[in-house]
Design an enzyme around this catalytic site. Sequence first.
Site, PDB file in Angstrom:
ATOM      1  N   GLU A   3      37.250  38.890  39.309  1.00 56.07           N
ATOM      2  CA  GLU A   3      37.316  40.098  38.474  1.00 56.07           C
ATOM      3  C   GLU A   3      36.597  41.232  39.200  1.00 56.07           C
ATOM      4  O   GLU A   3      36.098  41.062  40.307  1.00 56.07           O
ATOM      5  CB  GLU A   3      36.691  39.806  37.108  1.00 56.07           C
ATOM      6  CG  GLU A   3      37.534  38.822  36.301  1.00 56.07           C
ATOM      7  CD  GLU A   3      37.347  38.991  34.808  1.00 56.07           C
ATOM      8  OE1 GLU A   3      36.932  40.082  34.385  1.00 56.07           O
ATOM      9  OE2 GLU A   3      37.615  38.033  34.071  1.00 56.07           O
ATOM     10  N   LYS A  58      40.592  46.279  40.839  1.00 53.05           N
ATOM     11  CA  LYS A  58      40.432  45.075  41.651  1.00 53.05           C
ATOM     12  C   LYS A  58      41.102  45.204  43.020  1.00 53.05           C
ATOM     13  O   LYS A  58      41.305  44.217  43.714  1.00 53.05           O
ATOM     14  CB  LYS A  58      40.993  43.868  40.891  1.00 53.05           C
ATOM     15  CG  LYS A  58      40.162  43.568  39.636  1.00 53.05           C
ATOM     16  CD  LYS A  58      40.310  42.151  39.168  1.00 53.05           C
ATOM     17  CE  LYS A  58      41.602  41.922  38.447  1.00 53.05           C
ATOM     18  NZ  LYS A  58      41.706  40.547  37.937  1.00 53.05           N
ATOM     19  N   ARG A 111      47.181  30.104  47.224  1.00 52.40           N
ATOM     20  CA  ARG A 111      48.316  30.203  46.299  1.00 52.40           C
ATOM     21  C   ARG A 111      49.268  31.349  46.618  1.00 52.40           C
ATOM     22  O   ARG A 111      50.308  31.479  45.997  1.00 52.40           O
ATOM     23  CB  ARG A 111      47.792  30.301  44.872  1.00 52.40           C
ATOM     24  CG  ARG A 111      46.977  29.039  44.528  1.00 52.40           C
ATOM     25  CD  ARG A 111      46.544  28.994  43.110  1.00 52.40           C
ATOM     26  NE  ARG A 111      47.659  28.969  42.178  1.00 52.40           N
ATOM     27  CZ  ARG A 111      47.516  28.978  40.867  1.00 52.40           C
ATOM     28  NH1 ARG A 111      46.309  28.997  40.357  1.00 52.40           N
ATOM     29  NH2 ARG A 111      48.553  28.958  40.071  1.00 52.40           N
TER      30      ARG A 111
END
Length: 469
Positions: A3, A58, A111
């Site tokens: 975050e 972000k 990922r």
Amino acid sequence: MPELPEVETVKNVLIPIVKGRKILDIEIKRRTTIQGDPVVFIDSLKGETFNDISRIGKFLIFHLTNEKVLISHLRMEGKYYEFDEDEPDSKYARVVFHFDNNKKLCYDDSRCFGIMILSSEKEYRQEKEISKLGPEPFAINDVSFLLKASKGKKLPIKSNLLDQSLMTGLGNIYVDEVLYASKIHPLTPSYAVTKKEWELIVKNAKTILTTAIELGGSTIKSYHPGKDIDGNFQTRIKIYGKSGEECPECHSTYRFIKVGGRGTTFCPKCQQKHGIPLNVAITGKIASGKSTILEAFKNKGFDVLSCDEVVKNLYLNKDVSEHIEKLLGISFNDAKVDKDILRKHLIENPKDKKKLEKYVHGLVREEVEKFLLTSNSKIRVVEVPLLFESKFDMMFDTIIVTDIKEEKQLSLLKNRDGFKSDDLRVINSNNQIDQNKNKATYLISNNSSKEEFNKKCEDVISKLISHLD
Ligand SMILES: [Zn+2]
């Protein structure tokens, strides 16, 4: 997922590593990490030097010589690692920058959700993903625009804050923290959040994010900034991921629900839902007064549903009774469920109880969902005897538990046909009210007179009505 505080930490760790470093070469090991043409990407950045790094939301913004800018979003698992040139790349290196000091910087992403965008000083703020971001809480001094943008908006406040276009910087962890600190229910419709509450949200967001940044991000799950730095904000997290734990303020048990598909923890007492509609569940042991309070809501004109009634109607249905016959290998004499035959079978085959419950709970859940979806009532009330066992508690923002002692229960039940105290012990040991009653928004005790119980029910209903504005 990192975050804002984690990304800020990554930025602070990376600045001394990259500042003043010239890029001698770039390897793109996974094409899809780069948005746009990889050849142009390499050609544009080769030979340039990193001037600085900034952050918007972000997004990491790498500023390079010749007005060039590299935008990087880590998404789920993106990380940066610095290595000596003779060391191997990190396991999931996707892009590798080779520097002029015999070091390399690996962008690692197991990922592969993270992205890099090549841009320029002139254009990076207009890039699609960045231009739609709202201001960070740090930049907000006047909340009027938040109030105005939320006018008439039914979207739950949690989803509204996660969206980033109104205000940027709060992800799933910090939204839960900020709403708890501000005593706002995550399902509160945005229009019902008052100016004072918006001020609290912004103030708490500033404090919580600042603390998290000072402590170096929360390092929840797999996230690690740099090689050696571990944040320790995790010890300061008050509510996120702590469902089932006790609220230090009011000693309630934190509840878990889904809001827009995101797991959400909140305190049932400190964070009470305001605004329309209120979805209220009533639960409690047998003869504890559930029907009395359901009736009181009904008399006030609110839509009510009793799960016992739903089951009763289901048992009259031919398809349902045939399904149960097949499921349990029994036969009823009529085209409806014969409760005596069913009860006898379950006593002889206690293992079948789970099978039956799974099937019946599924059907009841459909009815409850349909009721909550179609009712126009400002308060919708459902009586659910096995609220926690069936996990139906997830569907409700407000829970009322009626509480009763065993001797009072017995005195009320003794008039019912052939009721034995042993039966009651079995029934009570089968439900999970006692373990869960601290999840109640309102706990109404039914251990004194009928009049007193009625009075308490009226008080709770009045309180809920006052929450409708
Ligand atoms: Zn609390």
